[in-house]
Scaffold this motif. Sequence first.
Motif, mmCIF file in Angstrom:
data_model
loop_
_atom_site.group_PDB
_atom_site.id
_atom_site.type_symbol
_atom_site.label_atom_id
_atom_site.label_comp_id
_atom_site.label_asym_id
_atom_site.label_seq_id
_atom_site.Cartn_x
_atom_site.Cartn_y
_atom_site.Cartn_z
ATOM 1 N N ASP A 1 1.799 -25.291 -2.113
ATOM 2 C CA ASP A 1 2.899 -24.322 -2.034
ATOM 3 C C ASP A 1 2.370 -22.893 -2.068
ATOM 4 O OD1 ASP A 1 4.728 -26.320 -1.850
ATOM 5 O OD2 ASP A 1 5.259 -26.309 -3.983
ATOM 6 N N THR A 2 1.396 -22.658 -2.978
ATOM 7 C CA THR A 2 0.834 -21.302 -3.089
ATOM 8 C C THR A 2 0.133 -20.901 -1.789
ATOM 9 O OG1 THR A 2 0.546 -21.641 -5.449
ATOM 10 C CG2 THR A 2 -0.686 -19.854 -4.444
ATOM 11 N N ALA A 3 -0.633 -21.832 -1.205
ATOM 12 C CA ALA A 3 -1.334 -21.521 0.050
ATOM 13 C C ALA A 3 -0.336 -21.250 1.173
ATOM 14 C CB ALA A 3 -2.263 -22.680 0.436
ATOM 15 N N ALA A 4 0.736 -22.062 1.266
ATOM 16 C CA ALA A 4 1.739 -21.852 2.313
ATOM 17 C C ALA A 4 2.411 -20.497 2.157
ATOM 18 C CB ALA A 4 2.774 -22.984 2.275
ATOM 19 N N GLU A 5 2.759 -20.174 0.905
ATOM 20 C CA GLU A 5 3.424 -18.877 0.684
ATOM 21 C C GLU A 5 2.473 -17.734 1.035
ATOM 22 O OE1 GLU A 5 6.178 -16.076 -0.116
ATOM 23 O OE2 GLU A 5 6.475 -18.249 0.056
ATOM 24 N N THR A 6 1.174 -17.924 0.720
ATOM 25 C CA THR A 6 0.186 -16.882 1.035
ATOM 26 C C THR A 6 0.060 -16.699 2.545
ATOM 27 O OG1 THR A 6 -0.996 -17.445 -0.980
ATOM 28 C CG2 THR A 6 -2.189 -16.174 0.671
ATOM 29 N N LEU A 7 0.033 -17.817 3.284
ATOM 30 C CA LEU A 7 -0.071 -17.727 4.749
ATOM 31 C C LEU A 7 1.167 -17.058 5.352
ATOM 32 C CD1 LEU A 7 -1.674 -21.200 5.570
ATOM 33 C CD2 LEU A 7 -2.763 -18.956 5.590
ATOM 34 N N ARG A 8 2.342 -17.372 4.754
ATOM 35 C CA ARG A 8 3.552 -16.674 5.241
ATOM 36 C C ARG A 8 3.443 -15.173 4.994
ATOM 37 N NH1 ARG A 8 6.102 -21.531 3.457
ATOM 38 N NH2 ARG A 8 6.407 -20.642 1.380
ATOM 39 N N SER A 9 2.887 -14.805 3.835
ATOM 40 C CA SER A 9 2.704 -13.374 3.543
ATOM 41 C C SER A 9 1.751 -12.733 4.547
ATOM 42 C CB SER A 9 2.166 -13.208 2.120
ATOM 43 O OG SER A 9 3.082 -13.712 1.203
ATOM 44 N N VAL A 10 0.666 -13.475 4.907
ATOM 45 C CA VAL A 10 -0.294 -12.939 5.888
ATOM 46 C C VAL A 10 0.376 -12.759 7.248
ATOM 47 C CG1 VAL A 10 -2.392 -13.512 7.163
ATOM 48 C CG2 VAL A 10 -2.302 -13.841 4.686
ATOM 49 N N ARG A 11 1.229 -13.772 7.603
ATOM 50 C CA ARG A 11 1.934 -13.668 8.887
ATOM 51 C C ARG A 11 2.839 -12.443 8.904
ATOM 52 N NH1 ARG A 11 4.886 -18.963 10.889
ATOM 53 N NH2 ARG A 11 2.676 -19.531 11.131
ATOM 54 N N ARG A 12 3.548 -12.213 7.777
ATOM 55 C CA ARG A 12 4.419 -11.014 7.735
ATOM 56 C C ARG A 12 3.580 -9.736 7.818
ATOM 57 N NH1 ARG A 12 7.136 -14.212 3.819
ATOM 58 N NH2 ARG A 12 5.983 -13.137 2.169
ATOM 59 N N MET A 13 2.401 -9.716 7.183
ATOM 60 C CA MET A 13 1.544 -8.529 7.247
ATOM 61 C C MET A 13 1.068 -8.279 8.684
ATOM 62 S SD MET A 13 -0.714 -9.131 3.805
ATOM 63 C CE MET A 13 -1.852 -7.866 4.339
ATOM 64 N N PRO B 1 3.507 -2.999 10.975
ATOM 65 C CA PRO B 1 2.884 -1.909 11.743
ATOM 66 C C PRO B 1 1.429 -1.706 11.375
ATOM 67 C CG PRO B 1 4.293 -1.044 10.026
ATOM 68 C CD PRO B 1 4.521 -2.517 10.040
ATOM 69 N N ALA B 2 1.053 -1.958 10.121
ATOM 70 C CA ALA B 2 -0.321 -1.674 9.696
ATOM 71 C C ALA B 2 -0.782 -2.789 8.780
ATOM 72 C CB ALA B 2 -0.411 -0.318 8.977
ATOM 73 N N VAL B 3 -2.010 -3.214 8.971
ATOM 74 C CA VAL B 3 -2.592 -4.272 8.141
ATOM 75 C C VAL B 3 -3.755 -3.667 7.369
ATOM 76 C CG1 VAL B 3 -3.707 -6.514 8.098
ATOM 77 C CG2 VAL B 3 -1.966 -6.029 9.828
ATOM 78 N N ARG B 4 -3.651 -3.813 6.010
ATOM 79 C CA ARG B 4 -4.730 -3.293 5.164
ATOM 80 C C ARG B 4 -5.762 -4.396 4.971
ATOM 81 N NH1 ARG B 4 -1.692 -0.841 0.124
ATOM 82 N NH2 ARG B 4 -0.496 -2.762 0.463
ATOM 83 N N ARG B 5 -6.998 -4.025 5.192
ATOM 84 C CA ARG B 5 -8.082 -5.024 5.109
ATOM 85 C C ARG B 5 -8.187 -5.623 3.715
ATOM 86 N NH1 ARG B 5 -12.781 -6.045 7.976
ATOM 87 N NH2 ARG B 5 -14.487 -6.942 6.762
ATOM 88 N N GLY B 6 -8.099 -4.776 2.679
ATOM 89 C CA GLY B 6 -8.237 -5.286 1.301
ATOM 90 C C GLY B 6 -7.130 -6.260 0.946
ATOM 91 N N GLU B 7 -5.888 -5.926 1.338
ATOM 92 C CA GLU B 7 -4.765 -6.823 1.033
ATOM 93 C C GLU B 7 -4.910 -8.135 1.793
ATOM 94 O OE1 GLU B 7 -1.319 -8.190 -0.720
ATOM 95 O OE2 GLU B 7 -2.622 -6.478 -1.200
ATOM 96 N N MET B 8 -5.368 -8.021 3.081
ATOM 97 C CA MET B 8 -5.563 -9.233 3.872
ATOM 98 C C MET B 8 -6.618 -10.133 3.225
ATOM 99 S SD MET B 8 -4.913 -11.077 6.534
ATOM 100 C CE MET B 8 -4.085 -9.984 7.701
ATOM 101 N N GLN B 9 -7.732 -9.557 2.770
ATOM 102 C CA GLN B 9 -8.777 -10.357 2.125
ATOM 103 C C GLN B 9 -8.269 -10.984 0.828
ATOM 104 O OE1 GLN B 9 -12.055 -7.656 1.667
ATOM 105 N NE2 GLN B 9 -12.860 -8.019 3.757
#
Length: 741
Positions: free
Chosen positions: A518-530, A534-542
């Motif tokens: 569940d945690t991994a799925a929610e994290t991937l959804r967050s990455v998809r929203r990022m 308009p802008a993707v921060r490298r640190g947040e993505m990592q």
Amino acid sequence: MKRLVHAFQRQSLSRQLVLQLSLLVTVMLTVLTGLAYVVIGQAALQVVPPVMRRTVALHAAQQGQVFLQAEASVQRLSREWLRRIDEPADADIDRRWAQLFERQADGVWRLQQRWIDTERAPTFYLQHGTQGPDASTRRRAVVSHQLLAEQGPALVPPFFSVYTDFVEKGLMVFSRGVDWGRSATPATDNFSYPTMTGSDPARNPQRQRFWTPVYFDSEAHAWMVSVIQPLDWRGRWVGTVGHDITIDALLRQIIDAEAPMGSTAMILSGDGQLIAHPELHERIAQAQGQLALKDLKDPVLDQVHGLLSRQANSPEARDGMTADGRYLVAWSRMPGPDWWSVRIIPRDSIDQVLRTVVRWMLGVGALGLLLTLLLLRGVVRRRLYQPLETLSQAIETQGLRVRGGEEPSALPAAASPDLNRLTQAFDTLAAGLAAHRREERSVRSALEHEVQERRQAEESVRLLNLSLEARVQERGRQLQQAHEELVQRETLASLGSLVAGVSHELNTPIGNALMGADTAAETLRSVRRMLAGPAVRRGEMQRQLQLAEDSLHLTLGNLQRSAGLVRDFKQVAIDRASLQRRPFRLRQVCEEVVHLLHHTLKGQQHEVLIELPEALSLDSYPGPFGQVLTNLVQNAVIHAFGERQGGLIRIELLAQDEDRVHLAVSDNGRGIAPEHLDQVFKPFFTTRLGQGGSGLGLHLVYTIVCDVLGGHIELSSRLGDGTRFVLTLPRVAPTGPQHKA
């Protein structure tokens, strides 16, 4: 004994019943009385010492109350004396001295006659030369007279006297009704009294308050003890302030005290002096109140003093037992002098009380037994003897009728259902006898049929025997089938326990895996929203990708753990279900079984140590072997450890050769009683009847080891030293096992 048994058997049924019940009740009464004696005795030893301890503590506090008051009083008086001593002017002191005191004809200085009032003022004497006392002595005398005149009447009683000693061999004292000055002579010298010797700076450099030994005051005709406070003024020792306290009431209280259960109350001093004793008061008086225990040479008192000496620093009341175990002792320190209030009780007195209680119990029980037997005799006579007597007479009459050729009649109905069944049985018997009589007459009329009828009877008996033999064989087969079903049920129950344990163990890793997924799925959804933003921060993505990776790692680890548990259970379940013979490693099978029993073991923190070589293998039946190991471990958890935590079970290799291996399964539990060692492998034997024990666990172990695995098992155990099962197994099991596990 045989004559008694024969005489008993000749008695009527009702009398035998009464005698047996009487014997049973008597034995029960005797056993209960013995148990009561033991229980009450133990309770008495638990209850009596605390009661004694509280009693001596109360007595010590009560007896020492006046001593506490005396210590506080002399301390207050000494402070007041020191406060007043320098206040009056020298002229006032000289004038007051001339008014109060005079040197009388015998050379002793005393109060003038007009000031002598023993009810409201102190008396005085002073051994001094013709020149009279110096200024210091006169000042101390005037101030002491004023102080004791003001406060003496309020302090006497409770104290016998209040006084100040003078180093010049003088005494200012208030004691109601006693003129100490008049009784003094030119030879009177108080300097050698304990009140003065104990105040001497050479003996009392700390200038501490102290208590004198017990002494008999001939003037007061009473036993006394004094509390003394040294007086130092202007850098030198000038005298004392003290109270005399009569202890006659205290001594009389000890002498006249009640002695429950043969107890003895006494007072001992810390230095081994007997102050008060109800039986030795005359010896104490002869020794002037200083009767040393070492001179008395009483072994009981010596043991009591030894107990006090070992606990001398304890401020609380204590109790103990003399070294010879004959006396219970309780003691408590009294306030004031270094005295101890002591009470001792002989163990024999407690035992005598217990014996009296037991005698009363036996007497009351015997009376109750007699009344019960009388009532029982009446009930048996009314409910059994009389109906049986009536039935016997009716049966005799019926027999006479039948023998006379008459048709039997029904016996009268009885009040009891059991007797009614007996009556009906006799009616049936009588009818049978009548029918037999008729048949007998018929036989007489047709003698030619006798041989044929006899043959028919013999054939009937033979058929009956055949029927009985067939029935016995059928019952044996049914019992054998029931036994096999019970063994199969025990095996399935063990497997069911493993299923429950595995299910419980799977809950945690599967739940953790679901949470990680569940945690991994929610994290991937967050990455998809990022990524859609308009802008993707490298640190947040990592950070999000690291979180997803950790969650997947957690999920994978828990799924691998679940898969291993399922794999072990699957192998164990296949082995037990199929009775498949195959080569296997002993250590691997043991680890799989212990892994599946983890839920059973971890609740009470038990541990299983497997000390087997990795390469040790057998060509045998792993399923039945696992069943044996499961039953032995579960038997240890249930019977060896019970409610105990942290038990240890050890599986080890004892020896091996080309044909056989010798294994030991041992525990450090409570052990097996000697009388049970020959019973444990028998079917249905259990020490937990009614508590979930079937009695088939170790019987199943024995059957599998001997019949399936082709080996044998030995048991050794002692109470308190654990249990050890030694399994001797062939490396290659025999083919065609007789029984399945």
